[in-house]
Design a protein around this motif. Sequence first.
Motif, PDB file in Angstrom:
ATOM      1  N   HIS A  28       0.848  -1.189   0.000  1.00  0.00           N
ATOM      2  CA  HIS A  28       0.000   0.000   0.000  1.00  0.00           C
ATOM      3  C   HIS A  28       0.884   1.239   0.000  1.00  0.00           C
ATOM      4  N   SER A  29       0.617   2.175  -0.906  1.00  0.00           N
ATOM      5  CA  SER A  29       1.326   3.451  -0.949  1.00  0.00           C
ATOM      6  C   SER A  29       2.840   3.239  -1.049  1.00  0.00           C
ATOM      7  N   MET A  30       3.618   3.773  -0.083  1.00  0.00           N
ATOM      8  CA  MET A  30       5.067   3.598  -0.097  1.00  0.00           C
ATOM      9  C   MET A  30       5.468   2.128  -0.128  1.00  0.00           C
ATOM     10  N   GLY A  31       4.641   1.259   0.438  1.00  0.00           N
ATOM     11  CA  GLY A  31       4.961  -0.161   0.454  1.00  0.00           C
ATOM     12  C   GLY A  31       5.170  -0.733  -0.939  1.00  0.00           C
ATOM     13  N   GLY A  32       4.429  -0.227  -1.922  1.00  0.00           N
ATOM     14  CA  GLY A  32       4.626  -0.683  -3.295  1.00  0.00           C
ATOM     15  C   GLY A  32       5.965  -0.272  -3.849  1.00  0.00           C
ATOM     16  N   LEU A  33       6.425   0.935  -3.485  1.00  0.00           N
ATOM     17  CA  LEU A  33       7.753   1.391  -3.922  1.00  0.00           C
ATOM     18  C   LEU A  33       8.846   0.543  -3.279  1.00  0.00           C
ATOM     19  N   VAL A  34       8.694   0.236  -1.990  1.00  0.00           N
ATOM     20  CA  VAL A  34       9.691  -0.587  -1.301  1.00  0.00           C
ATOM     21  C   VAL A  34       9.763  -1.973  -1.940  1.00  0.00           C
ATOM     22  N   THR A  57      -0.078   3.310  -4.886  1.00  0.00           N
ATOM     23  CA  THR A  57       1.371   3.551  -4.834  1.00  0.00           C
ATOM     24  C   THR A  57       1.752   4.660  -5.817  1.00  0.00           C
ATOM     25  N   PRO A  58       2.501   5.657  -5.362  1.00  0.00           N
ATOM     26  CA  PRO A  58       2.891   6.763  -6.270  1.00  0.00           C
ATOM     27  C   PRO A  58       4.050   6.367  -7.183  1.00  0.00           C
ATOM     28  N   ALA A  94       8.101  12.106  -3.660  1.00  0.00           N
ATOM     29  CA  ALA A  94       7.887  13.185  -4.625  1.00  0.00           C
ATOM     30  C   ALA A  94       7.937  12.679  -6.057  1.00  0.00           C
ATOM     31  N   HIS A  95       8.899  11.815  -6.341  1.00  0.00           N
ATOM     32  CA  HIS A  95       9.080  11.319  -7.710  1.00  0.00           C
ATOM     33  C   HIS A  95       8.973   9.803  -7.824  1.00  0.00           C
ATOM     34  N   GLY A  96       8.725   9.118  -6.728  1.00  0.00           N
ATOM     35  CA  GLY A  96       8.704   7.660  -6.768  1.00  0.00           C
ATOM     36  C   GLY A  96      10.094   7.091  -6.925  1.00  0.00           C
TER      37      GLY A  96
END
Length: 359
Positions: A190-196, A221-222, A263-265
């Motif tokens: 979820h959210s930042m978790g997808g980037l991680v 996720t951004p 900010a930029h993923g």
Amino acid sequence: MPSPLQLRGTSRLATEAITGVIDLVEAMHAQIARVPLTAPRERTTGITGLVYRSVRGMTRLVGGGLDLALDALAPLLGQVDADQASAAQAALNGVLGDYLEATANPLATPMSLRPLVEGATGEPLVFLHGLCMNEAQWRRDGADFPAALAALGYRPLGLRYNTGRPVWRNGAELAELLDDVPGPLTLLGHSMGGLVARSAIAQAGGRSWPRRLRRLVTLGTPHLGAPLERGGQQVQQLLALSAYSRPFAALAARRSAGIRDLAHGSLLEADAGRASRLPLPDGVACYAVAATTAREPAGPPARWLGDGLVPVASALGQHREATRRLAFTDTAVFAGLGHLALQTDAAVLRQLQAWLARR
């Protein structure tokens, strides 16, 4: 009940926060009091400077004494709700997590994997929470995503991590941690978790688990960044233009590295301050969910509003340049939902069940 280390960490952070505010006030005083055309300065002089130094010294002295007092008082403190304490620590890590880690503060959250459904067996399904949250956020407001997905034959595991650290650092540690999770893998962020999750995949190198990764699912996720954080960076730059507001620019810059990465993923260390260009992993079924607070899932209002934090295009990886678009296996957009509701909404859960039921 908070541990003595957590209590000491809280007292240290409070002491450092107070001295930081003193520094800010003195910097403003110095700028206002300086003679025009002289060089900018952050410290006052003479009697005024002596006053500020004295207040700073007393604050540190009291803070040090509080550390010792809390050690002695810790056994006498009453029972504190563990869930509330954990949620507060998660929020604190999101805002100041990189600072807590750099100063070896005991309040910095170490990364760990925890079973979310007792007795569940089957393929591991790793839940990755977002900024300022922890694994308990997947169970709230009457919803229980882990239990519902365990019924499909998964073994839900909750990742707890310091969301104030840079995304790439959390990704690198997760890449190492997943080596110890056997069997076919599914990652749900979820959210930042997808980037991680994507950062971990990119930094896995020659590890074995990426070959066992079957599915990657992201909720809000951004992938292309979050305009709200980019706005925060612009405010910081505007504050720095004036000598009188410049001290506040330092305060605005205190946002954690994790927040700035939104900010930029940014996914890798080399991507700090800019968008990553990593594609989705080959051979993995990748799904993305976006939400909009608009009444309809399509049209300009939905695109502009997004879920309140992440635009629909960013959550679905729909970049204007074809070479930078993310080729998801399937996507879904839900209307009338905010960012946090993606973890509790029944329709979102049904969509996840439909995707994850496919073996």
